[in-house]
Write an enzyme that holds these catalytic residues in place. Structure first.
Site, PDB file in Angstrom:
ATOM      1  N   ASP A  39       0.856  -1.187   0.000  1.00 17.81           N
ATOM      2  CA  ASP A  39       0.000   0.000   0.000  1.00 17.81           C
ATOM      3  C   ASP A  39       0.897   1.243   0.000  1.00 17.81           C
ATOM      4  O   ASP A  39       1.901   1.273   0.707  1.00 17.81           O
ATOM      5  CB  ASP A  39      -0.895  -0.012   1.244  1.00 17.81           C
ATOM      6  N   ILE A  40       0.546   2.261  -0.789  1.00 18.88           N
ATOM      7  CA  ILE A  40       1.380   3.466  -0.863  1.00 18.88           C
ATOM      8  C   ILE A  40       1.215   4.360   0.361  1.00 18.88           C
ATOM      9  O   ILE A  40       2.015   5.267   0.582  1.00 18.88           O
ATOM     10  CB  ILE A  40       1.124   4.285  -2.153  1.00 18.88           C
ATOM     11  N   ASN A  97     -13.166  -3.431   2.528  1.00 20.62           N
ATOM     12  CA  ASN A  97     -14.252  -2.466   2.684  1.00 20.62           C
ATOM     13  C   ASN A  97     -15.247  -2.640   1.534  1.00 20.62           C
ATOM     14  O   ASN A  97     -14.844  -2.844   0.393  1.00 20.62           O
ATOM     15  CB  ASN A  97     -13.700  -1.037   2.660  1.00 20.62           C
ATOM     16  N   GLU A 105     -13.144   3.048  -1.001  1.00 19.10           N
ATOM     17  CA  GLU A 105     -12.763   4.243  -1.753  1.00 19.10           C
ATOM     18  C   GLU A 105     -12.390   3.964  -3.199  1.00 19.10           C
ATOM     19  O   GLU A 105     -12.425   4.872  -4.027  1.00 19.10           O
ATOM     20  CB  GLU A 105     -11.603   4.953  -1.047  1.00 19.10           C
ATOM     21  N   VAL A 106     -12.001   2.740  -3.523  1.00 19.25           N
ATOM     22  CA  VAL A 106     -11.645   2.382  -4.900  1.00 19.25           C
ATOM     23  C   VAL A 106     -12.632   1.321  -5.367  1.00 19.25           C
ATOM     24  O   VAL A 106     -12.798   0.296  -4.712  1.00 19.25           O
ATOM     25  CB  VAL A 106     -10.196   1.850  -4.996  1.00 19.25           C
ATOM     26  N   HIS A 110     -10.494  -5.100  -3.257  1.00 17.87           N
ATOM     27  CA  HIS A 110      -9.133  -5.221  -2.758  1.00 17.87           C
ATOM     28  C   HIS A 110      -9.178  -5.627  -1.297  1.00 17.87           C
ATOM     29  O   HIS A 110     -10.064  -5.215  -0.548  1.00 17.87           O
ATOM     30  CB  HIS A 110      -8.328  -3.929  -2.942  1.00 17.87           C
ATOM     31  N   HIS A 112      -6.938  -5.649   2.150  1.00 16.28           N
ATOM     32  CA  HIS A 112      -5.785  -5.125   2.870  1.00 16.28           C
ATOM     33  C   HIS A 112      -5.297  -6.230   3.807  1.00 16.28           C
ATOM     34  O   HIS A 112      -6.104  -6.861   4.488  1.00 16.28           O
ATOM     35  CB  HIS A 112      -6.176  -3.932   3.744  1.00 16.28           C
TER      36      HIS A 112
END
Length: 127
Positions: A39-40, A97, A105-106, A110, A112
């Protein structure tokens, strides 16, 4: 800003661009069904994102529309990434999420993977 997990897949989302090679990401793992990268904006000492290669908005979308092979491959990839990163012995947290209330948010599924320190309670306690 959180998204609506029932919206159609947006092929211009950041993870779709990463999968197409339009945005660079440091690969940690890749196979036919999954791609993993750091993750960035890490929220723990170890914070890895695992995304399916298919066009799925959310966990709900994925679990409804993905083939059995995609589901099995993706779930196995998440476990493999955690094992290969050395997260199993001390423990880790998985988070996916979904939708506005879940804080997604995306608009690409995905997961995490967080590790590297005690992570505390799952949710902040409300008064």
């Amino acid at each position: 800003m959180p998204i609506d997990a029932t919206q159609p897949y947006d092929p211009d989302n950041i993870f779709a661009k990463i999968l197409r090679g339009e945005i660079p990401a440091k690969p940690i793992y890749e196979d036919a069904h999954a791609f993993a990268f750091p993750d960035i904006n890490p929220q723990a000492p170890q914070h890895i994102l695992v995304i399916p290669k298919g066009a799925y908005v959310s966990w709900d979308d994925f679990s409804t529309k993905a083939s059995d092979a995609e589901i099995a491959g993706f779930i196995r990839a998440v476990g493999l990434v955690a094992r290969e990163a050395g997260m199993v012995e001390d423990g880790y947290r998985l988070l996916a999420n979904v939708g506005q209330h879940g804080g997604q948010e995306v608009p690409h599924l995905h997961v995490h993977i967080f590790a590297g320190r005690p992570l505390g309670p799952m949710l902040a306690r409300q008064g």
